[in-house]
Design a protein around this motif. Sequence first.
Motif, PDB file in Angstrom:
ATOM      1  N   TYR A  81       0.976  -1.718   0.141  1.00 15.90           N
ATOM      2  CA  TYR A  81      -0.046  -0.146  -0.264  1.00 15.90           C
ATOM      3  C   TYR A  81       0.902   1.517   0.030  1.00 15.90           C
ATOM      4  CZ  TYR A  81      -4.331   2.018   0.570  1.00 15.90           C
ATOM      5  OH  TYR A  81      -5.435   3.234   0.716  1.00 15.90           O
ATOM      6  N   ALA A  82       2.257   1.526   0.927  1.00 12.47           N
ATOM      7  CA  ALA A  82       2.550   2.817   0.759  1.00 12.47           C
ATOM      8  C   ALA A  82       3.340   2.630  -0.433  1.00 12.47           C
ATOM      9  CB  ALA A  82       3.729   1.705   2.184  1.00 12.47           C
ATOM     10  N   THR A  83       3.600   1.407  -1.062  1.00 13.91           N
ATOM     11  CA  THR A  83       4.103   2.165  -2.630  1.00 13.91           C
ATOM     12  C   THR A  83       3.543   2.173  -3.705  1.00 13.91           C
ATOM     13  OG1 THR A  83       5.907  -0.308  -2.340  1.00 13.91           O
ATOM     14  CG2 THR A  83       5.534   0.245  -4.549  1.00 13.91           C
ATOM     15  N   GLN A  84       1.975   1.974  -3.867  1.00  8.27           N
ATOM     16  CA  GLN A  84       0.770   1.610  -4.335  1.00  8.27           C
ATOM     17  C   GLN A  84       0.745   3.584  -4.230  1.00  8.27           C
ATOM     18  OE1 GLN A  84      -2.125   2.473  -3.647  1.00  8.27           O
ATOM     19  NE2 GLN A  84      -2.878   3.550  -5.048  1.00  8.27           N
ATOM     20  N   ALA A  85       0.147   4.331  -2.825  1.00  8.48           N
ATOM     21  CA  ALA A  85      -0.273   5.281  -2.716  1.00  8.48           C
ATOM     22  C   ALA A  85       1.496   6.300  -3.115  1.00  8.48           C
ATOM     23  CB  ALA A  85      -0.088   5.907  -1.143  1.00  8.48           C
ATOM     24  N   THR A  86       2.288   6.039  -3.019  1.00  3.32           N
ATOM     25  CA  THR A  86       3.689   6.977  -3.320  1.00  3.32           C
ATOM     26  C   THR A  86       3.770   7.226  -5.274  1.00  3.32           C
ATOM     27  OG1 THR A  86       4.999   6.143  -1.383  1.00  3.32           O
ATOM     28  CG2 THR A  86       5.935   6.827  -3.307  1.00  3.32           C
ATOM     29  N   LEU A  87       3.721   5.985  -5.803  1.00  2.00           N
ATOM     30  CA  LEU A  87       3.371   5.825  -6.649  1.00  2.00           C
ATOM     31  C   LEU A  87       2.041   6.997  -7.603  1.00  2.00           C
ATOM     32  CD1 LEU A  87       3.979   2.330  -8.363  1.00  2.00           C
ATOM     33  CD2 LEU A  87       5.821   4.573  -7.923  1.00  2.00           C
ATOM     34  N   PHE A  88       0.660   7.219  -6.852  1.00  2.00           N
ATOM     35  CA  PHE A  88       0.186   8.146  -6.764  1.00  2.00           C
ATOM     36  C   PHE A  88      -0.055   9.135  -6.784  1.00  2.00           C
ATOM     37  CE2 PHE A  88      -4.072   9.747  -6.144  1.00  2.00           C
ATOM     38  CZ  PHE A  88      -4.612   9.545  -7.153  1.00  2.00           C
ATOM     39  N   MET A 189      -2.884   0.607   7.548  1.00  2.00           N
ATOM     40  CA  MET A 189      -2.341   1.716   7.586  1.00  2.00           C
ATOM     41  C   MET A 189      -0.834   2.193   8.457  1.00  2.00           C
ATOM     42  SD  MET A 189      -4.341   3.851   6.198  1.00  2.00           S
ATOM     43  CE  MET A 189      -5.950   4.117   5.397  1.00  2.00           C
ATOM     44  N   THR A 190      -0.716   0.810   9.674  1.00  2.00           N
ATOM     45  CA  THR A 190       0.532   1.368   9.981  1.00  2.00           C
ATOM     46  C   THR A 190       1.151   0.972  10.243  1.00  2.00           C
ATOM     47  OG1 THR A 190      -1.084   1.107  12.513  1.00  2.00           O
ATOM     48  CG2 THR A 190       0.821   0.533  12.458  1.00  2.00           C
ATOM     49  N   GLY A 191       1.405  -0.392   8.949  1.00  2.00           N
ATOM     50  CA  GLY A 191       2.648  -0.762   8.220  1.00  2.00           C
ATOM     51  C   GLY A 191       3.270   0.217   7.571  1.00  2.00           C
ATOM     52  N   ALA A 192       2.145   0.946   6.585  1.00  2.00           N
ATOM     53  CA  ALA A 192       2.769   1.930   4.986  1.00  2.00           C
ATOM     54  C   ALA A 192       3.001   3.162   6.044  1.00  2.00           C
ATOM     55  CB  ALA A 192       1.230   2.517   5.127  1.00  2.00           C
ATOM     56  N   ALA A 193       2.701   3.386   7.818  1.00  2.00           N
ATOM     57  CA  ALA A 193       3.010   4.808   8.023  1.00  2.00           C
ATOM     58  C   ALA A 193       4.279   4.900   8.484  1.00  2.00           C
ATOM     59  CB  ALA A 193       2.425   5.291   9.193  1.00  2.00           C
ATOM     60  N   ALA A 194       4.747   3.045   8.436  1.00  2.00           N
ATOM     61  CA  ALA A 194       5.912   3.058   9.600  1.00  2.00           C
ATOM     62  C   ALA A 194       7.038   3.008   8.247  1.00  2.00           C
ATOM     63  CB  ALA A 194       5.628   1.643  10.061  1.00  2.00           C
ATOM     64  N   ALA A 195       6.601   2.731   7.158  1.00  2.00           N
ATOM     65  CA  ALA A 195       7.445   2.403   6.058  1.00  2.00           C
ATOM     66  C   ALA A 195       7.987   3.503   5.473  1.00  2.00           C
ATOM     67  CB  ALA A 195       7.028   1.788   5.169  1.00  2.00           C
ATOM     68  N   LEU A 196       6.593   4.851   5.700  1.00  2.00           N
ATOM     69  CA  LEU A 196       6.954   6.141   5.203  1.00  2.00           C
ATOM     70  C   LEU A 196       8.484   6.495   6.194  1.00  2.00           C
ATOM     71  CD1 LEU A 196       3.408   6.778   3.806  1.00  2.00           C
ATOM     72  CD2 LEU A 196       5.704   6.619   2.642  1.00  2.00           C
ATOM     73  N   THR A 197       7.167   6.637   7.551  1.00  2.00           N
ATOM     74  CA  THR A 197       8.535   7.289   8.513  1.00  2.00           C
ATOM     75  C   THR A 197      10.141   6.068   8.259  1.00  2.00           C
ATOM     76  OG1 THR A 197       6.938   6.834   9.975  1.00  2.00           O
ATOM     77  CG2 THR A 197       9.401   7.405  10.803  1.00  2.00           C
ATOM     78  N   GLY A 198      10.193   4.924   8.158  1.00  2.00           N
ATOM     79  CA  GLY A 198      11.668   4.833   7.884  1.00  2.00           C
ATOM     80  C   GLY A 198      12.237   5.211   6.721  1.00  2.00           C
ATOM     81  N   LYS A 199      11.205   5.549   5.948  1.00  2.00           N
ATOM     82  CA  LYS A 199      11.965   6.054   4.183  1.00  2.00           C
ATOM     83  C   LYS A 199      12.324   8.085   4.721  1.00  2.00           C
ATOM     84  CE  LYS A 199      10.688   7.639   0.176  1.00  2.00           C
ATOM     85  NZ  LYS A 199       9.594   7.848  -0.620  1.00  2.00           N
ATOM     86  N   ALA A 200      11.240   8.122   5.509  1.00  2.00           N
ATOM     87  CA  ALA A 200      11.553   9.745   6.169  1.00  2.00           C
ATOM     88  C   ALA A 200      13.212   9.819   7.108  1.00  2.00           C
ATOM     89  CB  ALA A 200      10.697  10.258   6.337  1.00  2.00           C
ATOM     90  N   LEU A 201      13.366   9.562   7.581  1.00  2.00           N
ATOM     91  CA  LEU A 201      14.719   9.030   7.510  1.00  2.00           C
ATOM     92  C   LEU A 201      15.727   9.183   7.647  1.00  2.00           C
ATOM     93  CD1 LEU A 201      13.062   6.981  11.176  1.00  2.00           C
ATOM     94  CD2 LEU A 201      13.583   9.574  11.128  1.00  2.00           C
ATOM     95  N   ALA A 202      15.341   7.960   6.466  1.00  2.00           N
ATOM     96  CA  ALA A 202      17.049   7.474   5.520  1.00  2.00           C
ATOM     97  C   ALA A 202      17.053   8.930   4.466  1.00  2.00           C
ATOM     98  CB  ALA A 202      16.292   6.553   4.759  1.00  2.00           C
ATOM     99  N   THR A 203      16.612   9.062   4.657  1.00  2.00           N
ATOM    100  CA  THR A 203      16.305  10.123   3.133  1.00  2.00           C
ATOM    101  C   THR A 203      16.374  12.001   3.961  1.00  2.00           C
ATOM    102  OG1 THR A 203      14.047  10.573   3.088  1.00  2.00           O
ATOM    103  CG2 THR A 203      15.518   8.752   1.429  1.00  2.00           C
ATOM    104  N   GLY A 204      16.652  12.091   5.515  1.00  2.00           N
ATOM    105  CA  GLY A 204      16.950  13.506   6.000  1.00  2.00           C
ATOM    106  C   GLY A 204      15.672  14.262   6.615  1.00  2.00           C
TER     107      GLY A 204
END
Length: 334
Positions: A81-88, A189-204
Motif C-alpha cells: 500500500y505504501a508503494t502504491q500510494a507513493t507512485l500515485f 495503515m500502520t505498516g504503511a506509516a512505519a515504512a514511510l517514516t523509515g523512508k523519511a529518516l533514511a532520506t533526511g
Amino acid sequence: MRRSMLDGMGPLLCLLSATCFGAMAIFGKFAYQAGVSPSALLLVRFGLAAMFLAGLASLRPGPRPRGRVLLVALGLGAVGYATQATLFFEALQLMDASLLSLILYTYPILVTVGSVLLGRDRLTPGRTLALLTASCGTLLVLLGAGGVAFHPLGALLAFGSALTYTVYILVSDRVVHTVPALPLSALVMTGAAAALTGKALATGGVDVAFAPAGWFWLACIVVVSTILAMLTFFAGLRRTGPSTAAILSTFEPVVTTALAALTLGELLTAPQLLGGLLVLASAAALQLRPGPAPEAAELPLRPGGAPEAAELQLGPGGAPENAEPPERGRRSVQ
C-alpha cells in the motif's frame, strides 16, 4: 420501517464514499500548490489515519490478529500500500488529476487478468469482451491527449500504481478472509506509516515548512478522503452488498474528473472522455455475477483507503464459513 429506510441509504453512502475518495487527488493538487511534498503528504495521511483507526479498532471487541497474520497485514501496508500510494502521489505531481484517475482505474481490469492467469477465476466470453473494451478505452485515454497535460513519466507512474495495487490485492487475497476489516485496515495503515517514516529518516526527514494552507488540505485528505470515505463505505457496503458497492464506486473517477474541470481547469478531450467511459463501463461489467449475492466479507484497502469485499460468508469472529476461496476477477468492493 426504520430498518428499511436505513437499508435504502446504502447506495447514497457508497456514492458519498466515492465522492470523498474522488476528491483526494484534487486536495493533493492544492496541497502541492501550498508547498507540501509527496513524502510529507503520505506520512501525515497514513500516520494520522493509522492512529484514528487503531483507536477505533481498540474499542471493538473481538480477536486480534497475531503471529503470521499480523506480520502479513503490516507487510501489506509497508510494502504494497505504501508503494502504491507513493507512485500515485508522485504521478499526481507530474500530470493532471483527471487523467491520473482514469489510468489508475485500469486496476480492476488488471486484477481480472491476474486472477485468470493464476487460475483463481475463469475467462468467459462476457469478460473477454469487457477486457477488450477496456483496452480500447485505455488506448483512447492515452492517445487522445490534447486538452490535458500528458506526461510520459507520470503515465508510467500511474500504471505502476495500478499494477502495484493489483499485486497487493492478489497477494492479500490469501490472508484477508480471517481478519475483520477494521483491525486489518488499522494494521495496513500502520505498516504503511512505519515504512514511510523509515523512508523519511533514511532520506533526511520530511520538510513541514510549508504554507498554513497546506495543513488545511492535508486535513481534508485525512478526514474527508480517508476516514470519512472509509466509514461511509463500510456503512454502505453492509446495506448494499459487494456487487452494488463495486459498481457504485465507479463514480469515483467521475468525481475526480468533474472536480478537476471545475477547480483546476483540467479538460479531457472527447476521445479521452469516451475512453474513460469505456474503461468504467468495463470495470462495472466485471463486477456482475449471476445469481443471488452472498453476504460480504471485508477485504483490503483500495487506493483511496477503503476495503474491498469478497463474495464470502463469514462465521463467528470473521472466519469464513465456506472453505472455497472466492472468485477474485473483479473489483469487489473499492
